[in-house]
Design a protein around this motif. Structure first.
Motif, PDB file in Angstrom:
ATOM      1  N   SER A 105       0.852  -1.174   0.000  1.00  0.00           N
ATOM      2  CA  SER A 105       0.000   0.000   0.000  1.00  0.00           C
ATOM      3  C   SER A 105       0.896   1.235   0.000  1.00  0.00           C
ATOM      4  CB  SER A 105      -0.908  -0.010   1.239  1.00  0.00           C
ATOM      5  OG  SER A 105      -1.699   1.146   1.312  1.00  0.00           O
ATOM      6  N   MET A 106       0.339   2.370  -0.386  1.00  0.00           N
ATOM      7  CA  MET A 106       1.130   3.594  -0.399  1.00  0.00           C
ATOM      8  C   MET A 106       0.246   4.794  -0.096  1.00  0.00           C
ATOM      9  SD  MET A 106       3.181   5.488  -3.494  1.00  0.00           S
ATOM     10  CE  MET A 106       4.395   4.189  -3.710  1.00  0.00           C
ATOM     11  N   GLN A 107       0.793   5.706   0.712  1.00  0.00           N
ATOM     12  CA  GLN A 107       0.174   7.005   0.917  1.00  0.00           C
ATOM     13  C   GLN A 107       0.981   8.017   0.118  1.00  0.00           C
ATOM     14  OE1 GLN A 107      -2.641   7.237   2.602  1.00  0.00           O
ATOM     15  NE2 GLN A 107      -2.876   9.416   2.174  1.00  0.00           N
ATOM     16  N   THR A 108       0.350   8.655  -0.866  1.00  0.00           N
ATOM     17  CA  THR A 108       1.043   9.560  -1.782  1.00  0.00           C
ATOM     18  C   THR A 108       0.325  10.901  -1.860  1.00  0.00           C
ATOM     19  OG1 THR A 108       1.684   9.896  -4.105  1.00  0.00           O
ATOM     20  CG2 THR A 108      -0.241   8.510  -3.702  1.00  0.00           C
ATOM     21  N   ASN A 109       1.085  11.946  -2.181  1.00  0.00           N
ATOM     22  CA  ASN A 109       0.422  13.235  -2.434  1.00  0.00           C
ATOM     23  C   ASN A 109      -0.051  13.352  -3.881  1.00  0.00           C
ATOM     24  OD1 ASN A 109       2.656  14.327  -4.056  1.00  0.00           O
ATOM     25  ND2 ASN A 109       3.707  14.776  -2.135  1.00  0.00           N
ATOM     26  N   LEU A 110       0.409  12.446  -4.753  1.00  0.00           N
ATOM     27  CA  LEU A 110      -0.039  12.332  -6.146  1.00  0.00           C
ATOM     28  C   LEU A 110       0.088  13.664  -6.895  1.00  0.00           C
ATOM     29  CD1 LEU A 110      -1.150   9.808  -7.641  1.00  0.00           C
ATOM     30  CD2 LEU A 110      -3.390  10.887  -7.554  1.00  0.00           C
ATOM     31  N   TYR A 111       1.088  14.433  -6.552  1.00  0.00           N
ATOM     32  CA  TYR A 111       1.229  15.738  -7.196  1.00  0.00           C
ATOM     33  C   TYR A 111       1.994  15.647  -8.514  1.00  0.00           C
ATOM     34  CZ  TYR A 111       2.436  20.619  -8.017  1.00  0.00           C
ATOM     35  OH  TYR A 111       2.588  21.855  -8.594  1.00  0.00           O
ATOM     36  N   ALA A 112       3.075  14.892  -8.542  1.00  0.00           N
ATOM     37  CA  ALA A 112       3.928  14.858  -9.743  1.00  0.00           C
ATOM     38  C   ALA A 112       4.444  13.453 -10.002  1.00  0.00           C
ATOM     39  CB  ALA A 112       5.086  15.835  -9.594  1.00  0.00           C
ATOM     40  N   THR A 113       3.564  12.469  -9.959  1.00  0.00           N
ATOM     41  CA  THR A 113       3.967  11.076 -10.127  1.00  0.00           C
ATOM     42  C   THR A 113       4.189  10.748 -11.600  1.00  0.00           C
ATOM     43  OG1 THR A 113       2.641  10.539  -8.197  1.00  0.00           O
ATOM     44  CG2 THR A 113       3.346   8.710  -9.564  1.00  0.00           C
ATOM     45  N   LYS A 114       5.333  10.160 -11.912  1.00  0.00           N
ATOM     46  CA  LYS A 114       5.689   9.838 -13.294  1.00  0.00           C
ATOM     47  C   LYS A 114       4.862   8.655 -13.810  1.00  0.00           C
ATOM     48  CE  LYS A 114      10.430  11.508 -12.739  1.00  0.00           C
ATOM     49  NZ  LYS A 114      11.874  11.148 -12.752  1.00  0.00           N
ATOM     50  N   PRO A 115       4.575   8.645 -15.114  1.00  0.00           N
ATOM     51  CA  PRO A 115       3.764   7.549 -15.680  1.00  0.00           C
ATOM     52  C   PRO A 115       4.354   6.167 -15.415  1.00  0.00           C
ATOM     53  CG  PRO A 115       3.942   9.349 -17.246  1.00  0.00           C
ATOM     54  CD  PRO A 115       4.870   9.685 -16.118  1.00  0.00           C
ATOM     55  N   GLU A 116       5.699   6.035 -15.502  1.00  0.00           N
ATOM     56  CA  GLU A 116       6.293   4.715 -15.277  1.00  0.00           C
ATOM     57  C   GLU A 116       6.104   4.245 -13.840  1.00  0.00           C
ATOM     58  OE1 GLU A 116       9.815   7.713 -15.500  1.00  0.00           O
ATOM     59  OE2 GLU A 116       7.846   7.401 -16.440  1.00  0.00           O
ATOM     60  N   MET A 117       6.043   5.192 -12.892  1.00  0.00           N
ATOM     61  CA  MET A 117       5.775   4.821 -11.508  1.00  0.00           C
ATOM     62  C   MET A 117       4.333   4.361 -11.346  1.00  0.00           C
ATOM     63  SD  MET A 117       6.623   4.350  -8.371  1.00  0.00           S
ATOM     64  CE  MET A 117       8.265   5.092  -8.217  1.00  0.00           C
ATOM     65  N   ILE A 118       3.407   5.074 -11.961  1.00  0.00           N
ATOM     66  CA  ILE A 118       2.003   4.671 -11.904  1.00  0.00           C
ATOM     67  C   ILE A 118       1.824   3.285 -12.503  1.00  0.00           C
ATOM     68  CG2 ILE A 118      -0.300   5.167 -12.806  1.00  0.00           C
ATOM     69  CD1 ILE A 118       0.500   6.971 -10.513  1.00  0.00           C
ATOM     70  N   ASP A 119       2.456   3.033 -13.638  1.00  0.00           N
ATOM     71  CA  ASP A 119       2.365   1.716 -14.266  1.00  0.00           C
ATOM     72  C   ASP A 119       2.874   0.632 -13.314  1.00  0.00           C
ATOM     73  OD1 ASP A 119       1.349   2.855 -16.569  1.00  0.00           O
ATOM     74  OD2 ASP A 119       3.270   2.871 -17.627  1.00  0.00           O
ATOM     75  N   PHE A 120       4.002   0.899 -12.665  1.00  0.00           N
ATOM     76  CA  PHE A 120       4.580  -0.083 -11.744  1.00  0.00           C
ATOM     77  C   PHE A 120       3.627  -0.366 -10.581  1.00  0.00           C
ATOM     78  CE2 PHE A 120       6.887  -1.228  -7.930  1.00  0.00           C
ATOM     79  CZ  PHE A 120       7.729  -2.237  -8.370  1.00  0.00           C
ATOM     80  N   LEU A 121       3.081   0.678  -9.993  1.00  0.00           N
ATOM     81  CA  LEU A 121       2.198   0.504  -8.839  1.00  0.00           C
ATOM     82  C   LEU A 121       0.945  -0.283  -9.218  1.00  0.00           C
ATOM     83  CD1 LEU A 121       2.492   4.085  -7.279  1.00  0.00           C
ATOM     84  CD2 LEU A 121       3.680   2.000  -6.550  1.00  0.00           C
ATOM     85  N   ILE A 122       0.386   0.011 -10.388  1.00  0.00           N
ATOM     86  CA  ILE A 122      -0.799  -0.719 -10.838  1.00  0.00           C
ATOM     87  C   ILE A 122      -0.446  -2.169 -11.148  1.00  0.00           C
ATOM     88  CG2 ILE A 122      -2.496  -0.910 -12.706  1.00  0.00           C
ATOM     89  CD1 ILE A 122      -2.541   2.149 -12.816  1.00  0.00           C
ATOM     90  N   ASP A 123       0.663  -2.388 -11.830  1.00  0.00           N
ATOM     91  CA  ASP A 123       1.071  -3.744 -12.202  1.00  0.00           C
ATOM     92  C   ASP A 123       1.314  -4.617 -10.974  1.00  0.00           C
ATOM     93  OD1 ASP A 123       0.904  -3.067 -14.855  1.00  0.00           O
ATOM     94  OD2 ASP A 123       3.064  -2.800 -15.145  1.00  0.00           O
TER      95      ASP A 123
END
Length: 393
Positions: A105-123
Motif C-alpha cells: 500500500s502507499m500514501q502519496t500526495n499524487l502531485y507529480a507522479t511519473k507515468p512509469e511509476m504509476i504503471d509499476f504501482l498498478i502492475d
C-alpha cells in the motif's frame, strides 16, 4: 476473520511538497533512503510477525500490509521499488504474495507522479491512498504553489484506469471550518474519504492557518457526522463510520473487545528510516522506540524491556483516560492510541468522548433508541462481550 498486520515503512522523508502541518517537517529536504539491508531486516521482521500471528490465530486469515510512507514515496526510483519487491518474494515467498497474504500500500500526495511509476504501482497491485485537503493554501509546493487542482486531476486519470483512491484529509485550522463543503465535494465525486486530526510536530512548522484546538476538531467531526447522516450516509467516512458503530453499540448495550496489544499483538508498527520501531502515533526518539531492526529481530524486540514498558504505558493510559468513560466497551479505546495530539498523555479524551456524546444525543433526538437499533442494525454487530479480535478497528 481477517487479521491485518500493517507495517508503515518510512522509506524516505524527501518530499516535493511543504504541507505546513507535516510532522516530518524538519526532514522533508533529506534525500536519504532506507538501505536495502534495512529493508531486508524489516521485511524479515514483518514475516516473523506474520508467522507468529498465524500461530496465535490459526483459524483466521492473516494478511500483512507493507505501507510505503514518507515524505513522498513516489520520488524514489522504480528500480528501488523493484529491489524491495524482489526481497518480498524472497522472504515471504511467491505463494504468500500471489494469494494476497502480503499486500503493498502507499500514501502519496499524487502531485507529480511519473507515468512509469504509476504503471509499476498498478502492475504490482498497490493499494493507493492520497493525501488531499481540498482546501488550498496549506498543502503547498516547495515554492508555495497550490496543489489541489492538480492532485484531483491526477486522481481522475487514475479512476479512468480503474484505480479508486481514498483521500486522507487532515483536520486542522484550514479544513475544520470547511468540513461540510469537503464532504459534499467528496460525495458528489462518489469518493469515500478519511479524516485525520492534526498531529503534534516540530516547533519549526509554519502553523499559521493550520493550528486548531481539540474542541474545534471534535466539533468539526460532529458537523461532518450530521451532514453525512442527514444525507443518508452515501459514502464511507473514516473514522465517522467507526464512531457511529460505537454509539449504536452503546445504545443496545453491546461491547467490542478492548484494544490491547498485550493480548492481540501489534496490528500497526512504524519503521523509521534508521530502523527504529514504534507504535503508531508515538513520538520519535529513545523514550518511545520499541527497539531497532538494524540490531534486533522481532522476537528480541517483543521480549525486550522497552517493549514491556510500552505495554505498561498503554495499560496505564487506557485506565487513566478510558476507565471511567461510559462508552468503554462500545468504544474499544483505540481512538486514544490512533492520534498523536498529546491529550491522552494528559489523561484526557478531548476529541472522541465529546464526539460520541453529541452523536448519541443527536440520534436520540432523531428517535433512534435501543429498539430501533436492534430492529435495524443488530446484524452489523457480530462482536459480543468476551469475543476477541486482533484489531478492534
Amino acid at each position: 476473520m481477517m487479521i491485518k498486520r500493517e507495517w508503515v515503512i518510512k522509506a524516505s522523508k524527501l518530499c516535493n511538497l511543504r504541507c505546513q502541518y507535516c510532522y516530518e517537517w524538519d526532514q522533508l529536504s533529506d534525500p536519504t533512503r532506507m538501505s536495502a539491508g534495512l529493508w531486508e531486516r524489516a521485511l524479515q521482521a514483518a514475516y516473523d510477525h506474520h508467522l507468529e500471528t498465524t500461530r496465535s490465530f490459526p483459524d483466521d486469515d492473516v494478511r500483512t500490509v507493507i505501507i510505503w510512507h514518507g515524505g513522498e514515496p513516489t520520488l524514489l526510483p522504480v528500480a528501488y521499488f523493484e529491489m524491495v519487491i524482489d526481497l518480498q518474494y524472497r522472504i515471504f515467498g511467491m505463494d504468500c504474495i500471489e494469494s494476497g497474504r502480503l499486500e503493498n500500500s502507499m500514501q502519496t500526495n499524487l502531485y507529480a507522479t511519473k507515468p512509469e511509476m504509476i504503471d509499476f504501482l498498478i502492475d504490482h497491485n498497490f493499494e493507493l491512498g492520497v493525501s488531499l485537503d481540498y482546501v488550498p493554501g496549506t498543502r503547498v509546493t516547495a515554492g508555495g504553489g497550490h496543489t489541489e487542482d492538480r492532485v484531483q486531476a491526477n486522481m481522475a486519470k487514475l479512476r479512468e484506469r480503474g484505480q479508486e483512491l481514498t483521500p486522507l484529509v487532515v483536520l486542522a485550522g484550514h479544513t475544520a471550518p470547511e468540513i461540510e463543503t469537503i464532504y459534499r465535494t467528496a460525495r458528489d465525486d462518489k469518493r469515500n474519504f478519511q479524516v485525520l486530526p492534526l498531529f503534534l510536530g516540530p516547533e519549526a512548522r509554519p502553523m499559521d492557518g493550520a493550528a486548531v484546538d481539540a474542541d474545534a476538531i471534535s466539533d468539526a467531526l460532529y458537523r461532518l457526522f450530521v451532514a453525512w447522516y442527514d444525507d443518508g450516509a452515501p459514502i464511507e467516512i473514516g473514522p465517522i463510520d467507526q464512531r457511529l458503530k460505537s454509539v449504536l453499540m452503546h445504545l443496545v448495550g453491546l461491547a467490542q473487545p478492548i484494544y490491547d496489544r498485550a493480548i492481540n499483538g501489534d496490528s500497526v508498527l512504524v519503521v523509521d528510516i534508521d530502523g527504529a520501531l514504534y507504535k503508531p502515533c508515538d513520538e520519535y526518539g529513545p523514550d518511545f522506540a520499541l527497539g531497532n531492526l538494524k540490531l534486533q529481530t522481532m522476537a528480541e524486540i517483543t521480549a525486550s524491556e522497552a517493549y514491556a514498558r510500552s505495554l505498561d504505558r498503554d495499560a496505564a493510559q487506557r485506565q487513566d483516560v478510558c476507565g471511567k468513560c461510559r462508552f468503554l466497551g462500545a468504544c474499544s479505546t483505540y481512538p486514544i492510541f490512533a492520534t498523536n495530539d498529546g491529550y491522552a498523555e494528559q489523561g484526557d479524551c478531548r476529541v472522541t468522548r465529546p464526539l460520541l456524546e453529541r452523536m448519541e444525543a443527536y440520534l436520540r433526538a432523531e428517535g433512534v433508541d435501543r429498539s430501533t437499533v436492534q430492529a435495524m442494525f443488530l446484524d452489523a454487530f457480530p462482536v459480543l462481550p468476551g469475543d476477541r479480535v486482533a484489531a478492534a478497528e
